[in-house]
Design an enzyme around this catalytic site. Structure first.
Site, PDB file in Angstrom:
ATOM      1  N   GLY A   8       0.823  -1.207   0.000  1.00 32.07           N
ATOM      2  CA  GLY A   8       0.000   0.000   0.000  1.00 32.07           C
ATOM      3  C   GLY A   8       0.852   1.250   0.000  1.00 32.07           C
ATOM      4  O   GLY A   8       1.766   1.384   0.822  1.00 32.07           O
ATOM      5  N   ALA A   9       0.559   2.157  -0.932  1.00 30.97           N
ATOM      6  CA  ALA A   9       1.323   3.409  -1.041  1.00 30.97           C
ATOM      7  C   ALA A   9       0.388   4.599  -0.876  1.00 30.97           C
ATOM      8  O   ALA A   9       0.314   5.484  -1.720  1.00 30.97           O
ATOM      9  CB  ALA A   9       2.046   3.475  -2.380  1.00 30.97           C
ATOM     10  N   GLY A  10      -0.330   4.595   0.244  1.00 29.72           N
ATOM     11  CA  GLY A  10      -1.247   5.688   0.534  1.00 29.72           C
ATOM     12  C   GLY A  10      -0.668   6.657   1.543  1.00 29.72           C
ATOM     13  O   GLY A  10       0.550   6.809   1.669  1.00 29.72           O
ATOM     14  N   GLY A  12      -0.398   6.373   4.602  1.00 32.61           N
ATOM     15  CA  GLY A  12       0.479   5.702   5.557  1.00 32.61           C
ATOM     16  C   GLY A  12       1.696   5.069   4.915  1.00 32.61           C
ATOM     17  O   GLY A  12       2.814   5.211   5.384  1.00 32.61           O
ATOM     18  N   CYS A 164     -16.056   6.120   8.210  1.00 36.18           N
ATOM     19  CA  CYS A 164     -15.372   7.348   7.792  1.00 36.18           C
ATOM     20  C   CYS A 164     -16.418   8.407   7.482  1.00 36.18           C
ATOM     21  O   CYS A 164     -16.835   8.561   6.336  1.00 36.18           O
ATOM     22  CB  CYS A 164     -14.493   7.049   6.574  1.00 36.18           C
ATOM     23  SG  CYS A 164     -13.347   8.370   6.165  1.00 36.18           S
ATOM     24  N   CYS A 358      -8.150  16.449  12.535  1.00 32.07           N
ATOM     25  CA  CYS A 358      -8.894  16.443  11.280  1.00 32.07           C
ATOM     26  C   CYS A 358      -9.277  17.857  10.874  1.00 32.07           C
ATOM     27  O   CYS A 358      -9.761  18.642  11.696  1.00 32.07           O
ATOM     28  CB  CYS A 358     -10.152  15.584  11.423  1.00 32.07           C
ATOM     29  SG  CYS A 358     -11.095  15.433   9.886  1.00 32.07           S
ATOM     30  N   LYS A 393      -6.845  23.555   5.367  1.00 31.93           N
ATOM     31  CA  LYS A 393      -7.004  22.325   4.587  1.00 31.93           C
ATOM     32  C   LYS A 393      -6.296  22.452   3.233  1.00 31.93           C
ATOM     33  O   LYS A 393      -5.626  21.518   2.772  1.00 31.93           O
ATOM     34  CB  LYS A 393      -8.500  22.031   4.385  1.00 31.93           C
ATOM     35  CG  LYS A 393      -8.811  20.807   3.521  1.00 31.93           C
ATOM     36  CD  LYS A 393      -8.435  19.506   4.210  1.00 31.93           C
ATOM     37  CE  LYS A 393      -8.725  18.302   3.326  1.00 31.93           C
ATOM     38  NZ  LYS A 393     -10.160  17.935   3.301  1.00 31.93           N
TER      39      LYS A 393
END
Length: 428
Positions: A8-10, A12, A164, A358, A393
């Site tokens: 996974g290359a997101g 995280g 989410c 957030c 943001k």
């Protein structure tokens, strides 16, 4: 020499690869696997879905940036994990051996759990949209452009079992702002449909004054809402919803008409991960200990949306606990420290703080929450609204993309500023 593979290359996986490369001696190999050859900044997908961002602004090719840091990259899905042989099988049949495996795949989107839900291209029924992927956001925008010529009702929200919720609120506000700018808002009735027990629950049992603040925002924007909503099916222009009371009894049936809908799905573990014996819970989410390590396999670690976290509380309609960006980065930092310690012959000690920070854009303003830690009881429980959040943001998007291009996990100024706010990645 050890070989560490990151699946996974997101948000995280990419920073974790950089952090491990900084920590480990050069003789250790690091390889990142990802199903696509590009990174996507998922928090910007609401903007892509209304045309405020172009795809090239929120994606970047992975290989050039990892190669520059002497990190391997393979753009393929994993089809099988053999935790005994420490081996992965890829979609083309090739096999990769690992000494340590870091699972950061993100989720499988469970559109199929509600008949008729989800984009057809992602295994859904084709009657609702998603902003979980940049492709989905672009698909929404294509429909949105047609919609603007002949507007009608819009439904936004989250399906039973979703975890989410922040992006759903964000998208409802962004849509409202965009429609007002186009002088079309008066032609578009909007309804927010959610499995949360109340507006502002967020899968976290609320954060600060999130309930009254978000209810007030919805009232000011004339967005109706249905909470404790168990969406049972979706048709081409209608959503069937059973509304429950606090005891879980059905109190009202809704047939909510729409011309355009975006409903976030529940999450499950990706197939290759979910199939590994003793690795996951029944939903396919990885079971981990306090060090982010698999409870069944000592050389497998996991972080992000794909890990199993119990719900904050039991709700009439099932809801999950969200994993926010900074929380994911704190998990990954713990993993990097623990793998580094093991390779150096030291005990693992790294524990993520799981702090939730957030920033949710609302088009012309924004809402920010800080929950330290994310799971209650908390030391900090704070929710604020203001124009500054909208600007923050935008700045965060630019900063994160630049951080990945530069090849750093946590620049010194980020660590310093967060430290001043009492927000740290590791639980020391």
């Amino acid at each position: 020499m050890a070989h560490i593979i990151i699946m996974g290359a997101g948000i995280g996986g990419m920073p974790a690869a950089y952090e491990l490369r900084e920590m480990l001696p050069p003789e250790h190999r690091i390889t990142v696997l990802n199903i696509t050859p590009y990174f996507q900044f998922v928090p910007s997908n609401p903007w892509v879905a209304v045309g405020w961002r172009q795809r090239e602004e929120v994606t970047l090719p992975i290989a050039p940036y990892l190669t520059r840091k002497k990190i391997g990259f393979v753009a393929q899905a994993v089809t099988h994990i053999d935790p005994v042989a420490n081996q992965l099988t890829l979609a083309d049949g090739d096999k990769l051996d690992y000494d340590y495996l870091v699972i950061a795949t993100g989720p499988k989107l469970a559109f199929d759990e509600v008949p008729g839900a989800g984009p057809m291209s992602s295994g859904g029924g084709g009657f609702t949209h998603s902003i979980c992927h940049v492709d989905h956001a672009q698909a929404f925008f294509a429909e949105y452009e047609k919609f603007l010529a002949n507007p009608g009702p819009i439904v936004v929200g989250a399906m039973p079992g979703a975890s989410c919720f922040g992006p759903a609120y964000e998208f409802a506000m962004v849509l409202d702002t965009d429609l007002r700018r186009r002088k079309l808002r008066h032609k578009v009735p909007m309804t927010y449909v959610t499995s949360e027990p109340y507006v502002g629950h967020l899968g976290l049992g609320g954060v600060g004054d999130s309930k009254s603040m978000l209810e007030s925002e919805f009232r000011n924007r004339d967005i109706k809402w249905v909470t404790n909503a168990r969406t049972t099916s979706v048709e081409v222009d209608k959503m069937q919803v059973t509304q429950l009371d606090d005891l879980g009894n059905a109190v009202k049936e809704h047939a909510i008409g729409f011309k355009l809908a975006m409903m976030l799905p529940a999450f499950k573990g990706v197939d290759a991960v979910a199939a590994v014996p003793q690795l996951c819970n029944p939903r396919g989410m990885v079971l981990i200990d306090e060090f982010q390590r698999s409870k069944a396999y000592r050389n497998i670690f996991s972080a992000g949306v794909c890990v199993a976290i119990p719900p904050v509380e039991v709700t009439p309609v099932p809801t999950g606990c969200p994993k926010t960006g900074y929380m994911i980065e704190s998990m990954m930092t713990a993993i990097c420290h623990n793998i580094s310690n093991e390779l150096a012959g030291k005990p693992v000690t790294g524990k993520g703080t799981w702090n939730a920070v957030c920033l949710a854009d609302m088009g012309d303003t924004g809402a920010a929450f800080v929950a330290l830690p994310q799971i209650p009881p908390r030391n900090v429980n704070w929710f604020k609204k203001g124009k500054w959040v909208h600007l923050a943001k935008i700045a965060y998007e630019k900063y994160f993309m630049r951080k990945l291009k530069k090849g750093t996990s946590e620049p010194i100024y980020e660590k310093y500023i967060m430290g001043l706010l009492g927000i740290n990645r590791l639980d020391n």
